[in-house]
Scaffold this motif. Sequence first.
Motif, PDB file in Angstrom:
ATOM      1  N   HIS A 160      -6.253  -1.092  -5.993  1.00 10.80           N
ATOM      2  CA  HIS A 160      -6.146   0.106  -6.849  1.00 10.80           C
ATOM      3  C   HIS A 160      -5.327   0.205  -7.992  1.00 10.80           C
ATOM      4  O   HIS A 160      -5.669   0.754  -8.924  1.00 10.80           O
ATOM      5  CB  HIS A 160      -5.560   1.149  -5.769  1.00 10.80           C
ATOM      6  N   ASP A 175      -1.303  -2.162  -4.360  1.00 13.58           N
ATOM      7  CA  ASP A 175      -1.700  -0.774  -4.100  1.00 13.58           C
ATOM      8  C   ASP A 175      -0.307  -0.129  -4.358  1.00 13.58           C
ATOM      9  O   ASP A 175      -0.161   0.745  -3.268  1.00 13.58           O
ATOM     10  CB  ASP A 175      -2.381  -0.710  -3.008  1.00 13.58           C
ATOM     11  N   ASP A 220       0.783  -1.357   0.102  1.00 10.82           N
ATOM     12  CA  ASP A 220       0.023   0.033  -0.045  1.00 10.82           C
ATOM     13  C   ASP A 220       0.707   1.200   0.011  1.00 10.82           C
ATOM     14  O   ASP A 220       0.664   2.097   0.848  1.00 10.82           O
ATOM     15  CB  ASP A 220      -1.053   0.014   1.154  1.00 10.82           C
ATOM     16  N   HIS A 275      -4.414  -1.235   5.873  1.00 11.01           N
ATOM     17  CA  HIS A 275      -3.395  -0.300   6.114  1.00 11.01           C
ATOM     18  C   HIS A 275      -3.379  -0.229   7.626  1.00 11.01           C
ATOM     19  O   HIS A 275      -2.984   0.833   8.035  1.00 11.01           O
ATOM     20  CB  HIS A 275      -3.768   1.001   5.727  1.00 11.01           C
TER      21      HIS A 275
END
Length: 241
Positions: A61, A34, A8, A147
């Motif tokens: 994403h 991500d 991420d 996250h």
Amino acid sequence: MRYAILSDIHGNLEALEAVLASLSPGDQLLCLGDVVGYGPNPNECAQLLRERDVRCVLGNHDVAAIDNFGVEYFNPIARQAIVWTQDVIDPPTRDWLGSLDYELHVEDFLMVHGSPERYFEYILDDAAAGRAFAATDAPLIFIGHSHIAEYYQQRPDGRIAHGALTQGGEVALLPGHRYIVNVGSVGQPRDFNPAASFGFYDPEQRVVNVVRVPYEIERVQRKIHACRLPEQLAQRLTLGR
Ligand code: ZN
């Protein structure tokens, strides 16, 4: 030999550079997806990873950025950012993301963005962790996606224990136990610690270490403003949530 496991990054170049600067030359770089979305430097982040011979799985994403998959599940801010990202990603980034798989097996461990059960499902409690353990026989699973730096341990009797890694910390892997380790987010932490989060794994010592690295948040925020990305994306970096 040690693995450095990042997740991420979300186009946050300053956070990625701070993490890479904290690595040793022999560390092998792995990424849980991500790489792009939310942040102002998707291409630069992807290029840095490629230069470091990263092995990487796809995040939601990343898939949304290259073929608009799953965007209907995004909240309005994430959607606004992914439309911007779709506009700016360059051909090398697009080709590289398009070449990635949803899961990777390395040595004795499995890498997926969200969960081995469904790749973009969130593991946020013991029940979801139990389903994830049941979906694979890997003794060690690395994830990102929420996250939040934390881990789940499945004991030999099947019971599940949970531990937070908000301030970083070491997880010594016990024989006969299985683990899901969420290494947290490099580029947009959401566990109330704004410092970039990632993990080391030493397969010989059987030890995972999650590390938090401060970086220049204000610089990223100025870029977010300059790119006219949503203001909330700048604010949440300071808050770490
Ligand atoms: Zn993410």
